[in-house]
Design a protein around this motif. Structure first.
Motif, PDB file in Angstrom:
ATOM      1  N   MET A  29      27.441 -17.444 -17.913  1.00 32.72           N
ATOM      2  CA  MET A  29      26.167 -16.776 -18.195  1.00 32.72           C
ATOM      3  C   MET A  29      26.257 -16.078 -19.544  1.00 32.72           C
ATOM      4  SD  MET A  29      25.289 -15.203 -14.440  1.00 32.72           S
ATOM      5  CE  MET A  29      26.593 -13.992 -14.500  1.00 32.72           C
ATOM      6  N   ASN A  30      25.467 -16.553 -20.494  1.00 37.07           N
ATOM      7  CA  ASN A  30      25.446 -15.979 -21.842  1.00 37.07           C
ATOM      8  C   ASN A  30      24.114 -15.287 -22.085  1.00 37.07           C
ATOM      9  OD1 ASN A  30      27.967 -17.144 -22.238  1.00 37.07           O
ATOM     10  ND2 ASN A  30      27.091 -18.978 -23.175  1.00 37.07           N
ATOM     11  N   ARG A  31      24.120 -14.419 -23.073  1.00 38.86           N
ATOM     12  CA  ARG A  31      22.898 -13.700 -23.489  1.00 38.86           C
ATOM     13  C   ARG A  31      22.182 -13.112 -22.278  1.00 38.86           C
ATOM     14  NH1 ARG A  31      21.776 -18.443 -26.022  1.00 38.86           N
ATOM     15  NH2 ARG A  31      19.608 -18.466 -25.317  1.00 38.86           N
ATOM     16  N   LEU A  32      22.937 -12.403 -21.471  1.00 37.53           N
ATOM     17  CA  LEU A  32      22.371 -11.799 -20.267  1.00 37.53           C
ATOM     18  C   LEU A  32      21.320 -10.756 -20.628  1.00 37.53           C
ATOM     19  CD1 LEU A  32      25.697 -11.487 -18.301  1.00 37.53           C
ATOM     20  CD2 LEU A  32      23.652 -12.651 -17.442  1.00 37.53           C
ATOM     21  N   ASN A  33      20.324 -10.634 -19.778  1.00 37.77           N
ATOM     22  CA  ASN A  33      19.334  -9.578 -19.949  1.00 37.77           C
ATOM     23  C   ASN A  33      19.109  -8.895 -18.599  1.00 37.77           C
ATOM     24  OD1 ASN A  33      17.055 -10.943 -18.537  1.00 37.77           O
ATOM     25  ND2 ASN A  33      17.285 -12.404 -20.224  1.00 37.77           N
ATOM     26  N   VAL A  34      18.358  -7.810 -18.623  1.00 37.49           N
ATOM     27  CA  VAL A  34      18.209  -6.986 -17.416  1.00 37.49           C
ATOM     28  C   VAL A  34      17.566  -7.772 -16.276  1.00 37.49           C
ATOM     29  CG1 VAL A  34      18.208  -4.797 -18.644  1.00 37.49           C
ATOM     30  CG2 VAL A  34      16.042  -6.015 -18.284  1.00 37.49           C
ATOM     31  N   LYS A  35      16.768  -8.784 -16.616  1.00 40.17           N
ATOM     32  CA  LYS A  35      16.121  -9.592 -15.577  1.00 40.17           C
ATOM     33  C   LYS A  35      17.116 -10.465 -14.829  1.00 40.17           C
ATOM     34  CE  LYS A  35      11.577  -9.771 -17.768  1.00 40.17           C
ATOM     35  NZ  LYS A  35      10.509 -10.656 -18.313  1.00 40.17           N
ATOM     36  N   ASP A  36      18.320 -10.582 -15.347  1.00 35.29           N
ATOM     37  CA  ASP A  36      19.358 -11.361 -14.657  1.00 35.29           C
ATOM     38  C   ASP A  36      20.090 -10.535 -13.607  1.00 35.29           C
ATOM     39  OD1 ASP A  36      20.062 -12.775 -17.857  1.00 35.29           O
ATOM     40  OD2 ASP A  36      18.977 -13.750 -16.204  1.00 35.29           O
ATOM     41  N   THR A  37      19.787  -9.253 -13.518  1.00 36.82           N
ATOM     42  CA  THR A  37      20.412  -8.406 -12.508  1.00 36.82           C
ATOM     43  C   THR A  37      20.047  -8.901 -11.118  1.00 36.82           C
ATOM     44  OG1 THR A  37      20.451  -6.441 -13.924  1.00 36.82           O
ATOM     45  CG2 THR A  37      20.484  -6.076 -11.535  1.00 36.82           C
ATOM     46  N   ALA A  38      21.073  -9.205 -10.323  1.00 37.01           N
ATOM     47  CA  ALA A  38      20.849  -9.769  -8.991  1.00 37.01           C
ATOM     48  C   ALA A  38      22.188  -9.951  -8.299  1.00 37.01           C
ATOM     49  CB  ALA A  38      20.147 -11.117  -9.091  1.00 37.01           C
ATOM     50  N   VAL A  39      22.109 -10.252  -7.022  1.00 36.57           N
ATOM     51  CA  VAL A  39      23.282 -10.751  -6.309  1.00 36.57           C
ATOM     52  C   VAL A  39      23.265 -12.266  -6.462  1.00 36.57           C
ATOM     53  CG1 VAL A  39      24.463 -10.962  -4.112  1.00 36.57           C
ATOM     54  CG2 VAL A  39      23.244  -8.846  -4.666  1.00 36.57           C
ATOM     55  N   TYR A  40      24.366 -12.802  -6.901  1.00 32.92           N
ATOM     56  CA  TYR A  40      24.470 -14.246  -7.131  1.00 32.92           C
ATOM     57  C   TYR A  40      25.269 -14.872  -5.998  1.00 32.92           C
ATOM     58  CZ  TYR A  40      22.485 -13.830 -11.768  1.00 32.92           C
ATOM     59  OH  TYR A  40      21.623 -13.619 -12.813  1.00 32.92           O
ATOM     60  N   TYR A  41      24.662 -15.873  -5.381  1.00 34.88           N
ATOM     61  CA  TYR A  41      25.276 -16.563  -4.257  1.00 34.88           C
ATOM     62  C   TYR A  41      25.644 -17.987  -4.655  1.00 34.88           C
ATOM     63  CZ  TYR A  41      23.165 -12.850  -1.438  1.00 34.88           C
ATOM     64  OH  TYR A  41      22.796 -11.641  -0.907  1.00 34.88           O
ATOM     65  N   CYS A  42      26.820 -18.386  -4.250  1.00 33.30           N
ATOM     66  CA  CYS A  42      27.215 -19.780  -4.345  1.00 33.30           C
ATOM     67  C   CYS A  42      26.689 -20.489  -3.099  1.00 33.30           C
ATOM     68  CB  CYS A  42      28.727 -19.883  -4.415  1.00 33.30           C
ATOM     69  SG  CYS A  42      29.373 -21.557  -4.528  1.00 33.30           S
ATOM     70  N   ALA A  43      26.207 -21.709  -3.272  1.00 33.97           N
ATOM     71  CA  ALA A  43      25.653 -22.450  -2.147  1.00 33.97           C
ATOM     72  C   ALA A  43      26.047 -23.914  -2.263  1.00 33.97           C
ATOM     73  CB  ALA A  43      24.142 -22.305  -2.108  1.00 33.97           C
ATOM     74  N   ALA A  44      26.073 -24.582  -1.123  1.00 44.12           N
ATOM     75  CA  ALA A  44      26.487 -25.985  -1.115  1.00 44.12           C
ATOM     76  C   ALA A  44      25.860 -26.717   0.056  1.00 44.12           C
ATOM     77  CB  ALA A  44      28.009 -26.085  -1.040  1.00 44.12           C
ATOM     78  N   ASP A  45      25.693 -28.012  -0.133  1.00 45.63           N
ATOM     79  CA  ASP A  45      25.183 -28.858   0.944  1.00 45.63           C
ATOM     80  C   ASP A  45      25.841 -30.224   0.867  1.00 45.63           C
ATOM     81  OD1 ASP A  45      23.151 -30.643   2.485  1.00 45.63           O
ATOM     82  OD2 ASP A  45      22.595 -28.570   2.944  1.00 45.63           O
TER      83      ASP A  45
END
Length: 121
Positions: free
Chosen positions: A83-99
C-alpha cells in the motif's frame, strides 16, 4: 481448518507506505481466489484487491488502483498487499479472504482476523 493470519498493520502518516501479509496455513494453490477486503469505522466491508490462482491476474477497487499492489508467494503460502501513498480514507481493518471455487471475493468462504491500518493526516 484453514487459517489466514494477517500482519503488517499499524499507524502511519499520510503518503507513507505499508505492506500487509496474509499467511495461510495450507498451500494457497488450494484457493481459486485470494485477496483483501477492508472495513472502515461505521461502514460496510468493501473489496480492495484480489489475485487469481490460475494466471495470477489481479483486480483492484477504483479507490486503490495505482496505489496498492497485490501479490503472492506460492512457496511461502503468503499473499501481500503493498500500500503506497496512503491517505486517511484508507484507515480500516484489513481482512485477508480466500475462496476455493469463486472467481471474485463476493462472499469468500475463509477470512482472517483482520489487521488495523490507521492513517493520520
Amino acid at each position: 481448518q484453514v487459517q489466514l493470519v494477517e500482519s503488517g498493520g499499524g499507524v502511519v502518516q499520510a503518503v507513507d507506505l505499508l505492506r500487509l501479509s496474509c499467511a495461510c496455513s495450507e498451500t494457497i494453490f488450494g484457493f481459486n481466489v485470494m485477496g483483501w477486503v477492508r472495513q472502515a469505522p461505521g461502514k460496510e466491508r468493501e473489496f480492495v484487491a484480489r489475485i487469481s490462482r490460475s494466471d495470477e491476474s489481479t483486480n483492484y477497487a477504483d479507490s486503490v488502483k495505482g496505489r496498492f499492489t497485490i501479490s503472492r508467494d506460492n512457496a511461502k503460502n503468503t499473499v501481500y498487499l503493498q500500500m503506497n501513498r496512503l491517505n486517511v480514507k484508507d484507515t480500516a481493518v484489513y481482512y485477508c479472504a480466500a475462496d476455493r471455487f469463486a472467481r471474485i471475493l463476493g462472499q469468500p468462504t475463509y477470512w482472517g482476523q483482520g489487521t488495523q491500518v490507521t492513517v493520520s493526516s
